[in-house]
Design a protein around this motif. Sequence first.
Motif, PDB file in Angstrom:
ATOM      1  N   GLU A   5      39.547  35.548  44.769  1.00  0.00           N
ATOM      2  CA  GLU A   5      40.094  35.095  43.498  1.00  0.00           C
ATOM      3  C   GLU A   5      41.452  34.394  43.677  1.00  0.00           C
ATOM      4  OE1 GLU A   5      40.808  38.229  40.761  1.00  0.00           O
ATOM      5  OE2 GLU A   5      40.818  36.936  39.013  1.00  0.00           O
ATOM      6  N   GLY A  58      39.912  45.651  35.069  1.00  0.00           N
ATOM      7  CA  GLY A  58      38.843  44.668  35.181  1.00  0.00           C
ATOM      8  C   GLY A  58      38.098  44.418  33.881  1.00  0.00           C
ATOM      9  N   ILE A 115      32.856  36.587  43.012  1.00  0.00           N
ATOM     10  CA  ILE A 115      33.897  37.125  42.142  1.00  0.00           C
ATOM     11  C   ILE A 115      34.413  36.061  41.162  1.00  0.00           C
ATOM     12  CG2 ILE A 115      34.692  39.080  43.537  1.00  0.00           C
ATOM     13  CD1 ILE A 115      36.521  35.787  43.555  1.00  0.00           C
ATOM     14  N   THR A 136      33.290  41.251  38.859  1.00  0.00           N
ATOM     15  CA  THR A 136      34.385  41.996  39.481  1.00  0.00           C
ATOM     16  C   THR A 136      33.827  42.763  40.677  1.00  0.00           C
ATOM     17  OG1 THR A 136      33.947  43.758  37.883  1.00  0.00           O
ATOM     18  CG2 THR A 136      35.842  42.340  37.453  1.00  0.00           C
ATOM     19  N   GLY A 158      36.648  46.116  40.341  1.00  0.00           N
ATOM     20  CA  GLY A 158      37.479  45.766  39.187  1.00  0.00           C
ATOM     21  C   GLY A 158      38.252  44.476  39.324  1.00  0.00           C
ATOM     22  N   GLU A 159      38.156  43.810  40.484  1.00  0.00           N
ATOM     23  CA  GLU A 159      38.922  42.580  40.680  1.00  0.00           C
ATOM     24  C   GLU A 159      37.996  41.379  40.751  1.00  0.00           C
ATOM     25  OE1 GLU A 159      42.471  44.826  43.130  1.00  0.00           O
ATOM     26  OE2 GLU A 159      41.165  43.430  44.174  1.00  0.00           O
ATOM     27  N   GLY A 160      38.362  40.332  40.035  1.00  0.00           N
ATOM     28  CA  GLY A 160      37.544  39.139  40.005  1.00  0.00           C
ATOM     29  C   GLY A 160      37.531  38.592  38.593  1.00  0.00           C
ATOM     30  N   TYR A 182      35.592  38.382  34.619  1.00  0.00           N
ATOM     31  CA  TYR A 182      35.084  39.410  33.701  1.00  0.00           C
ATOM     32  C   TYR A 182      33.891  38.903  32.905  1.00  0.00           C
ATOM     33  CZ  TYR A 182      39.872  40.110  35.073  1.00  0.00           C
ATOM     34  OH  TYR A 182      41.020  40.173  35.823  1.00  0.00           O
ATOM     35  N   GLU A 202      30.182  44.565  37.100  1.00  0.00           N
ATOM     36  CA  GLU A 202      30.852  45.058  38.300  1.00  0.00           C
ATOM     37  C   GLU A 202      29.871  45.131  39.480  1.00  0.00           C
ATOM     38  OE1 GLU A 202      33.797  45.962  39.409  1.00  0.00           O
ATOM     39  OE2 GLU A 202      33.152  47.156  41.127  1.00  0.00           O
TER      40      GLU A 202
END
Lengths: 459, 143
Positions: free
Chosen positions: A128, A333, B62, B66, B69-71, B73, B77
């Motif tokens: 990202e 998230g 991503i 996510t 939880g990162e990426g 939305y 997930e």
Amino acid sequence: MPFQSQGVAKYYFMAAIALFAGQILFGLIMGLQYVWGDFLFPAIPFNVARMVHTNLLIVWLLFGFMGGAYYLIPEESETELYSTKLAMLLFWVFLIAGALTIVGYLAVPYATLAKYTGNDLLETMGREFLEQPLITKVGIVIVALGFLFNITMTVLKGRKTAISTVLLLGLWGLAVFFLFSFYNPVNVVEDKFFWWWTVHLWVEGVWELILGALLAFVLIKVTGVDREVIEKWLYVIITLTLVTGVIGTGHHYFWIGTPEYWQWWGSIFSALEPIPFFAMTVFAFNMVNRRRREHPNRAATLWALGTGVMAFLGAGVWGFLHTLAPVNYYTHGTQITAAHGHMAFYGAYAMVVLCMISYAMPIMRGRAANSNKAQVLEMWSFWLMTIAMVFITLFLTAAGILQVWLQRVSDTPLPFMVVQDKISLFYWMREWTGVVFLIGLVLYILSFFVKGEEQAKAA
Amino acid sequence: MSGAFTKSMARNIFYGGTVFFFLLFLALSFDTHQALPKRDHRAEITPQIAHGKKLVEVNNCIGCHTLMGEGAYFAPELGNAIARLGGREGIKGFIKSRPAEGIPGRRSMPQFNFSDDDLEAIAAYLEHVNKIDDANWPPNIQG
């Protein structure tokens, strides 16, 4: 303007605004894809639109920072830029490299782009914000080094002020922490751990030094308050920034495989992160209230006050909202993160660049300030974009709260896609507010072309 | 901000404070890396898992999903996808069955035309990620 070579900033600012417009366009495309799932599919899938949206943001802010530095450094150093030619050369290199990268994202599948740009030599892509092909990343480093060489040499041969020192520290930090984007270990936990050394230590670390320096410079110019006072504030603010923000990196180490003690370190230190932003707001209002002159550029003053307030709201308040580990366990998230990201980037970084542009552009065009008519239009654009961003943030927050409840908190958690359908009303409202933002941006661009009675010539 | 507090005092506090807290951050990071091998199961990373990670990267997964939880939305997930979709076969079947032209009016994952080896690698990687000790996140199976 006092020094001829400051004029290179004009090119950087024009590029920044053009790329900003591109960013907003792709934001609207993504916003529409949230509610109209197959819009432009498969020509521009969501991930491509998002890369373009976020990468354009980063690149236009970098153009803004560099333009800001090229304008600020000669004036602070009281000497011409070390090399105007180098600054112009790097401008074209960066613009062309940036444009080619965006074309690459849009024209070929990402995996193909990775294959033909050397990702197999050193795998850095697909993370990202750091999606750029290896050659673009190397290009960024080369441009950054040339740029830093140019402005550092300028500072060394001229007057050294606290503002230029802080700006240099921020820009050198930006370049140094970008180097972690080249480190992508196969172990995903370590990968994520060091990914934040670029991403977090940029936006909640060294970029805030750049923000502080640019804001302090504009405040000195528009308020005429004593440099000693402003520079003292600047040091206090950036102390608070780094004391809270460096350990505050811990708020990203809650749920990625890192030890649980980060939940304490991250929660406590990042709970303090709003303080420097609050100080910045107080600082901006204080200096404007104690002003010793009435600068004709009221639009620039408005941006300076606006960036303080919006950075505090977006980065400070909306950051705090979900930074405590027990809260973040549920919000991590989700659209809450998106809400925070939008207002924080707009308030802290977009607005400070627009503030610098607002102050410097008229001077580079041979006047102390734009005509009243142009300024009124610019102020309209300020309010439209800023209020639109407030509502985008509020709608995303509402979407996020519902998402957290339906998907993670309720007794019968629903699947992600089901929840997305249920909260689509808020995505629609966000999209329409995005259109208002675009109208604000169009007015902003138009304000550069409005004539009217000119203010006094710049000194 | 009265007269007793000067600019040079502020500057010294800035440098001192920054260096102190940065060193503290480095110390914590060092400690974290001592603790990580037990949590991230790095000893189990096979070339296949490494290949899976690369595929997840070069296809920009991503950009929509996510991962822990990162990426982005926009899509579910991935960290616990292996559990949610019922194991490796569920993952492979889902990726394989995406229509190339999408689904009218709805979000849909692109068709990536992965080979069977690639699909196996992606599933192996997602299985690996699901085992990482990430303090019991996400709160439930829905991600």
